[in-house]
Design a protein around this motif. Structure first.
Motif, mmCIF file in Angstrom:
data_model
loop_
_atom_site.group_PDB
_atom_site.id
_atom_site.type_symbol
_atom_site.label_atom_id
_atom_site.label_comp_id
_atom_site.label_asym_id
_atom_site.label_seq_id
_atom_site.Cartn_x
_atom_site.Cartn_y
_atom_site.Cartn_z
ATOM 1 N N TYR A 146 0.758 -0.254 10.274
ATOM 2 C CA TYR A 146 1.805 -0.458 9.280
ATOM 3 C C TYR A 146 3.127 0.106 9.782
ATOM 4 O O TYR A 146 3.174 0.957 10.677
ATOM 5 N N ALA A 147 4.202 -0.377 9.163
ATOM 6 C CA ALA A 147 5.541 0.132 9.493
ATOM 7 C C ALA A 147 6.486 -0.154 8.330
ATOM 8 O O ALA A 147 6.436 -1.224 7.722
ATOM 9 N N TYR A 148 7.322 0.827 8.014
ATOM 10 C CA TYR A 148 8.434 0.637 7.075
ATOM 11 C C TYR A 148 9.517 1.639 7.471
ATOM 12 O O TYR A 148 9.261 2.812 7.688
ATOM 13 N N GLY A 149 10.744 1.125 7.602
ATOM 14 C CA GLY A 149 11.825 1.971 8.095
ATOM 15 C C GLY A 149 11.472 2.559 9.443
ATOM 16 O O GLY A 149 11.084 1.854 10.375
ATOM 17 N N SER A 150 11.580 3.895 9.581
ATOM 18 C CA SER A 150 11.244 4.576 10.840
ATOM 19 C C SER A 150 9.819 5.123 10.835
ATOM 20 O O SER A 150 9.405 5.816 11.766
ATOM 21 N N LEU B 258 0.818 -1.210 0.000
ATOM 22 C CA LEU B 258 0.000 0.000 0.000
ATOM 23 C C LEU B 258 0.857 1.267 0.000
ATOM 24 O O LEU B 258 0.481 2.283 -0.580
ATOM 25 N N TYR B 259 2.041 1.225 0.625
ATOM 26 C CA TYR B 259 2.911 2.405 0.723
ATOM 27 C C TYR B 259 4.226 2.179 -0.033
ATOM 28 O O TYR B 259 5.280 2.672 0.380
ATOM 29 N N ARG B 260 4.169 1.477 -1.155
ATOM 30 C CA ARG B 260 5.393 1.119 -1.870
ATOM 31 C C ARG B 260 6.171 2.339 -2.347
ATOM 32 O O ARG B 260 7.403 2.328 -2.361
ATOM 33 N N ALA B 261 5.483 3.424 -2.731
ATOM 34 C CA ALA B 261 6.195 4.611 -3.228
ATOM 35 C C ALA B 261 6.974 5.287 -2.110
ATOM 36 O O ALA B 261 8.128 5.675 -2.290
ATOM 37 N N ALA C 299 10.235 3.173 -0.572
ATOM 38 C CA ALA C 299 11.493 3.245 -1.329
ATOM 39 C C ALA C 299 12.383 2.026 -1.101
ATOM 40 O O ALA C 299 13.549 2.130 -0.741
ATOM 41 N N GLY C 300 11.815 0.850 -1.306
ATOM 42 C CA GLY C 300 12.608 -0.374 -1.239
ATOM 43 C C GLY C 300 12.684 -1.034 0.120
ATOM 44 O O GLY C 300 13.245 -2.124 0.233
ATOM 45 N N GLN C 301 12.164 -0.415 1.154
ATOM 46 C CA GLN C 301 12.193 -1.019 2.481
ATOM 47 C C GLN C 301 11.045 -2.020 2.637
ATOM 48 O O GLN C 301 10.014 -1.900 1.999
ATOM 49 N N ASP C 302 11.246 -3.007 3.505
ATOM 50 C CA ASP C 302 10.170 -3.945 3.810
ATOM 51 C C ASP C 302 8.994 -3.205 4.444
ATOM 52 O O ASP C 302 9.183 -2.314 5.277
ATOM 53 N N GLN C 303 7.812 -3.570 4.020
ATOM 54 C CA GLN C 303 6.587 -2.965 4.571
ATOM 55 C C GLN C 303 5.833 -4.029 5.372
ATOM 56 O O GLN C 303 5.528 -5.092 4.850
#
Length: 229
Positions: free
Chosen positions: A153-157, A98-101, A104-108
């Motif tokens: 949800y979480a990706y990176g920080s 859902l937040y792929r843009a 930026a390549g981080q695991d979601q």
């Protein structure tokens, strides 16, 4: 909120008529209440790069109705129930999620929390009764209308909690319903109902235009508990 009030009123009306109508086109009808602890909720992705990273607990609760066969050894089983499900997914590819843009390549990582108004439709076959006990087996389908969809949800920080995901989740869920268990006669018109059941979803839970993730089905294992009157 309006939906919840409407469905609550439907339940009250249905419950008030349990003892007023015991036959349907000449067939004996049994009514009951159920609560099914769901010990495994699993979102099953069909595409690579998406992993099931958690299985949450849930519960189904509501009304049961068995329209009995003439020989008393089977029934058309249906009802009306509310189903709660929760499960986690991790998207490890750049072009899905859902937040792929923004990722930026981080695991979601996503934890989806779903609620459905569900109608089971199945055939239930039973053994003869011995010492007040009989076995049953069940096979059929179910249809669920989405009441609520929330996600953490979480990706990176970056992270978020309890985000409304109704527009990102399909409104209808259907699947295969199977189960097995037993009934025990507590009184002349009161039976204890128990068993184990599987709901194997064959519809897509997540909207592909938002997630770009192909089909993601919902599978659930539950303990069946209830009382027929």
């Amino acid at each position: 909120m309006k939906k919840i009030i409407l469905f609550t009123l439907m339940g009250i009306v249905a419950a008030s008529g349990l003892h007023a109508q015991r036959e349907y086109y000449g067939k004996k009808v049994r009514f009951g209440f159920k609560i099914d602890p769901v010990f495994a909720n699993s979102l099953k992705p069909a595409e690579n790069g998406i992993d099931r990273t958690g299985s949450g607990f849930g519960v189904n609760y509501g009304l049961m109705a068995d329209i009995m066969f003439s020989d008393g050894r089977g029934a058309f089983a249906t009802g009306l129930e509310v189903a709660h499900a929760s499960s986690e997914l991790t998207y490890s590819t750049n072009n899905r999620g859902l937040y792929r843009a923004e990722a930026a390549g981080q695991d979601q990582r996503y934890d989806l929390k779903l609620q459905y108004l569900q109608i089971p439709l199945s055939v239930k076959l039973k053994t003869n009764q011995q010492n007040g006990f009989r076995f049953w087996g069940q096979f059929g389908t179910y249809m669920g209308a989405l009441l609520k969809s929330r996600l953490d949800y979480a990706y990176g920080s970056t992270s978020g909690d309890n985000v409304n995901a109704m527009k990102n989740t399909h409104n209808l869920n259907m699947g295969l319903l199977i189960g097995a268990g037993g009934e025990y006669k507590l009184a002349e018109k009161t039976d204890l109902f128990f068993g184990l059941g599987l709901e194997n979803g064959f519809t897509d839970i997540t909207r592909n235009k938002d997630w770009e993730d192909g089909k993601v089905g919902l599978n659930r294992w539950a303990i069946r508990l209830g009382v027929f009157f």
